[in-house]
Design a protein around this motif. Structure first.
Motif, PDB file in Angstrom:
ATOM      1  N   ALA A   1      52.772  34.342  19.044  1.00  0.00           N
ATOM      2  CA  ALA A   1      53.191  36.047  18.666  1.00  0.00           C
ATOM      3  C   ALA A   1      54.726  36.280  18.905  1.00  0.00           C
ATOM      4  CB  ALA A   1      52.160  36.879  19.874  1.00  0.00           C
ATOM      5  N   ASP A   2      55.215  37.044  18.267  1.00  0.00           N
ATOM      6  CA  ASP A   2      56.348  37.854  18.620  1.00  0.00           C
ATOM      7  C   ASP A   2      56.366  38.893  19.530  1.00  0.00           C
ATOM      8  OD1 ASP A   2      57.568  36.132  16.808  1.00  0.00           O
ATOM      9  OD2 ASP A   2      57.012  37.212  15.080  1.00  0.00           O
ATOM     10  N   PHE A   3      55.326  39.727  19.398  1.00  0.00           N
ATOM     11  CA  PHE A   3      54.937  40.864  20.195  1.00  0.00           C
ATOM     12  C   PHE A   3      53.628  40.966  20.887  1.00  0.00           C
ATOM     13  CE2 PHE A   3      57.501  41.902  16.571  1.00  0.00           C
ATOM     14  CZ  PHE A   3      58.747  42.318  17.064  1.00  0.00           C
ATOM     15  N   ALA A   4      53.349  41.675  21.801  1.00  0.00           N
ATOM     16  CA  ALA A   4      52.169  42.042  22.488  1.00  0.00           C
ATOM     17  C   ALA A   4      52.353  43.650  22.876  1.00  0.00           C
ATOM     18  CB  ALA A   4      51.919  41.301  23.906  1.00  0.00           C
ATOM     19  N   LEU A   5      51.137  44.342  22.683  1.00  0.00           N
ATOM     20  CA  LEU A   5      50.994  45.671  22.863  1.00  0.00           C
ATOM     21  C   LEU A   5      50.050  46.009  24.010  1.00  0.00           C
ATOM     22  CD1 LEU A   5      50.869  46.779  19.067  1.00  0.00           C
ATOM     23  CD2 LEU A   5      52.759  46.319  20.401  1.00  0.00           C
ATOM     24  N   SER A   6      50.355  47.292  24.588  1.00  0.00           N
ATOM     25  CA  SER A   6      49.314  47.752  25.315  1.00  0.00           C
ATOM     26  C   SER A   6      49.655  49.342  25.502  1.00  0.00           C
ATOM     27  CB  SER A   6      49.730  47.184  26.903  1.00  0.00           C
ATOM     28  OG  SER A   6      48.300  47.783  27.670  1.00  0.00           O
ATOM     29  N   ALA A   7      48.576  50.073  25.976  1.00  0.00           N
ATOM     30  CA  ALA A   7      48.690  51.366  26.104  1.00  0.00           C
ATOM     31  C   ALA A   7      48.378  51.821  27.496  1.00  0.00           C
ATOM     32  CB  ALA A   7      48.114  52.032  25.060  1.00  0.00           C
ATOM     33  N   SER A   8      48.637  52.947  27.873  1.00  0.00           N
ATOM     34  CA  SER A   8      48.031  53.731  29.271  1.00  0.00           C
ATOM     35  C   SER A   8      47.935  55.175  29.146  1.00  0.00           C
ATOM     36  CB  SER A   8      48.428  52.951  30.415  1.00  0.00           C
ATOM     37  OG  SER A   8      49.985  52.968  30.700  1.00  0.00           O
ATOM     38  N   PHE A   9      46.941  55.703  29.666  1.00  0.00           N
ATOM     39  CA  PHE A   9      46.968  57.161  29.807  1.00  0.00           C
ATOM     40  C   PHE A   9      48.122  57.535  30.803  1.00  0.00           C
ATOM     41  CE2 PHE A   9      42.665  57.835  28.084  1.00  0.00           C
ATOM     42  CZ  PHE A   9      43.089  58.426  26.799  1.00  0.00           C
ATOM     43  N   GLU A  10      48.975  58.600  30.529  1.00  0.00           N
ATOM     44  CA  GLU A  10      49.740  59.170  31.595  1.00  0.00           C
ATOM     45  C   GLU A  10      48.963  59.418  32.901  1.00  0.00           C
ATOM     46  OE1 GLU A  10      53.574  60.580  32.797  1.00  0.00           O
ATOM     47  OE2 GLU A  10      52.846  59.442  31.165  1.00  0.00           O
ATOM     48  N   GLY A  11      49.700  58.894  33.801  1.00  0.00           N
ATOM     49  CA  GLY A  11      49.085  59.148  35.152  1.00  0.00           C
ATOM     50  C   GLY A  11      48.385  57.729  35.763  1.00  0.00           C
ATOM     51  N   ASN A  12      48.124  56.535  34.792  1.00  0.00           N
ATOM     52  CA  ASN A  12      47.489  55.609  35.185  1.00  0.00           C
ATOM     53  C   ASN A  12      48.696  54.427  35.960  1.00  0.00           C
ATOM     54  OD1 ASN A  12      46.013  53.020  35.279  1.00  0.00           O
ATOM     55  ND2 ASN A  12      45.099  53.329  33.403  1.00  0.00           N
ATOM     56  N   GLY A  13      48.977  54.807  36.986  1.00  0.00           N
ATOM     57  CA  GLY A  13      49.942  54.246  37.622  1.00  0.00           C
ATOM     58  C   GLY A  13      49.808  52.526  37.621  1.00  0.00           C
ATOM     59  N   PRO A  14      48.671  52.086  38.083  1.00  0.00           N
ATOM     60  CA  PRO A  14      48.464  50.507  38.102  1.00  0.00           C
ATOM     61  C   PRO A  14      48.685  50.038  36.934  1.00  0.00           C
ATOM     62  CG  PRO A  14      46.703  51.810  39.548  1.00  0.00           C
ATOM     63  CD  PRO A  14      47.324  52.882  38.635  1.00  0.00           C
ATOM     64  N   SER A  15      48.172  50.573  35.706  1.00  0.00           N
ATOM     65  CA  SER A  15      48.140  49.813  34.427  1.00  0.00           C
ATOM     66  C   SER A  15      49.718  49.790  34.055  1.00  0.00           C
ATOM     67  CB  SER A  15      47.607  50.618  33.480  1.00  0.00           C
ATOM     68  OG  SER A  15      47.481  49.841  32.073  1.00  0.00           O
ATOM     69  N   GLU A  16      50.404  51.038  34.373  1.00  0.00           N
ATOM     70  CA  GLU A  16      51.839  50.995  33.946  1.00  0.00           C
ATOM     71  C   GLU A  16      52.532  49.949  34.761  1.00  0.00           C
ATOM     72  OE1 GLU A  16      55.680  54.231  34.411  1.00  0.00           O
ATOM     73  OE2 GLU A  16      53.459  54.918  33.825  1.00  0.00           O
ATOM     74  N   GLY A  17      52.348  49.917  35.868  1.00  0.00           N
ATOM     75  CA  GLY A  17      52.937  48.875  36.752  1.00  0.00           C
ATOM     76  C   GLY A  17      52.710  47.628  36.549  1.00  0.00           C
ATOM     77  N   VAL A  18      51.352  47.022  36.025  1.00  0.00           N
ATOM     78  CA  VAL A  18      51.512  45.773  35.366  1.00  0.00           C
ATOM     79  C   VAL A  18      52.351  45.459  34.185  1.00  0.00           C
ATOM     80  CG1 VAL A  18      49.493  44.185  34.246  1.00  0.00           C
ATOM     81  CG2 VAL A  18      49.077  45.397  36.212  1.00  0.00           C
ATOM     82  N   SER A  19      52.363  46.542  33.179  1.00  0.00           N
ATOM     83  CA  SER A  19      53.201  46.212  32.086  1.00  0.00           C
ATOM     84  C   SER A  19      54.456  46.364  32.310  1.00  0.00           C
ATOM     85  CB  SER A  19      53.054  47.737  31.058  1.00  0.00           C
ATOM     86  OG  SER A  19      51.568  47.704  30.801  1.00  0.00           O
ATOM     87  N   ARG A  20      55.153  47.186  33.446  1.00  0.00           N
ATOM     88  CA  ARG A  20      56.559  46.963  33.691  1.00  0.00           C
ATOM     89  C   ARG A  20      56.656  45.546  34.358  1.00  0.00           C
ATOM     90  NH1 ARG A  20      59.258  51.512  32.764  1.00  0.00           N
ATOM     91  NH2 ARG A  20      58.351  53.680  32.690  1.00  0.00           N
ATOM     92  N   LYS A  21      55.822  45.095  35.256  1.00  0.00           N
ATOM     93  CA  LYS A  21      56.168  43.815  35.958  1.00  0.00           C
ATOM     94  C   LYS A  21      56.259  42.606  35.012  1.00  0.00           C
ATOM     95  CE  LYS A  21      53.787  43.625  39.693  1.00  0.00           C
ATOM     96  NZ  LYS A  21      52.490  43.398  40.597  1.00  0.00           N
ATOM     97  N   LEU A  22      55.591  42.689  33.796  1.00  0.00           N
ATOM     98  CA  LEU A  22      55.427  41.804  33.079  1.00  0.00           C
ATOM     99  C   LEU A  22      56.503  42.007  31.890  1.00  0.00           C
ATOM    100  CD1 LEU A  22      51.668  41.292  32.759  1.00  0.00           C
ATOM    101  CD2 LEU A  22      53.176  39.710  33.920  1.00  0.00           C
TER     102      LEU A  22
END
Length: 220
Positions: free
Chosen positions: A142-163
């Protein structure tokens, strides 16, 4: 003939230090349904665009089981989603999806996941997403991976930023008649490699599995 002769993706195993990810058999689906029935998130925040958790426990488990069976049945080389169960110490604790449309051309995959409430806050969310990221970047090219999270979903956003994901704009969705902001996240191959912290073993990724996902061995 065996199941893997008909559905080669059942050969796949992704292993990290603590976790194993694989397509579920019927016993796994029952265990996953039990996790869903016991609860996936708190009562004050709905993290899913389709509010499938808003029902009684038995119905929540039934919806989970039937949905995953349908997703597996819908796998084609042109459009596929792998609903992988996540196991810790041999016990199903949640699920991690990874999928793509026309992956051979787009080289872009997307992910989604959930964990049973009893398994939140232990780093499993990061580790299981890291497993499928290794699969799509190293295993499939792959060249890209995508994800999405509703505003306020801190745990999911945290995983995305960490990775290593970067913000990729917003969408607006309507959930139960209310507008919600959906934050998009994009991870490039370079950012994945710069933030890669988990060792992942990919097992069973042979030519037939690649073909079932729209690739041949020379393209991955």
């Amino acid at each position: 003939m065996t199941l893997t002769d008909y559905l080669p993706a059942y050969r796949l195993r992704l292993r990290t230090d603590r976790l194993e990810l694989r397509l579920p058999d019927l016993d796994d689906l029952v265990a996953l349904a039990d996790e869903a029935a016991a609860g996936v998130h708190g009562p004050d925040f709905m993290p899913f665009l389709v509010p499938w958790t808003e029902c009684e426990p038995v119905e929540r488990g039934r919806r989970t089981l039937l949905h995953q069976m349908g997703v597996i049945a819908g796998i084609t080389p042109e459009r596929w989603m792998l609903p992988l169960v996540v196991l810790h110490d041999g016990k199903v604790i949640g699920m991690q999806e990874v999928g793509a449309t026309d992956f051979k051309a787009t080289r872009e995959a997307h992910t989604g996941s959930w964990l049973g409430l009893a398994h939140h806050g232990q780093g499993f969310g990061t580790e299981m997403r890291a497993a499928v990221l290794e699969f799509v970047f190293t295993g499939l090219g792959a060249d890209f991976a995508l994800s999405a999270s509703f505003e306020g979903n801190g745990p999911s956003e945290g995983v995305s930023r960490k990775l290593g994901y970067k913000a990729d704009g917003i969408d607006h969705k309507v959930l139960n008649g209310v507008r919600r902001q959906d934050n998009r996240w994009r991870l490039t191959r370079a950012d994945w490699e710069a933030n890669r912290k988990h060792e992942v073993a990919i097992e069973g990724l042979d030519a037939e599995v690649l073909a079932s996902l729209g690739l041949d061995g020379a393209e991955a």
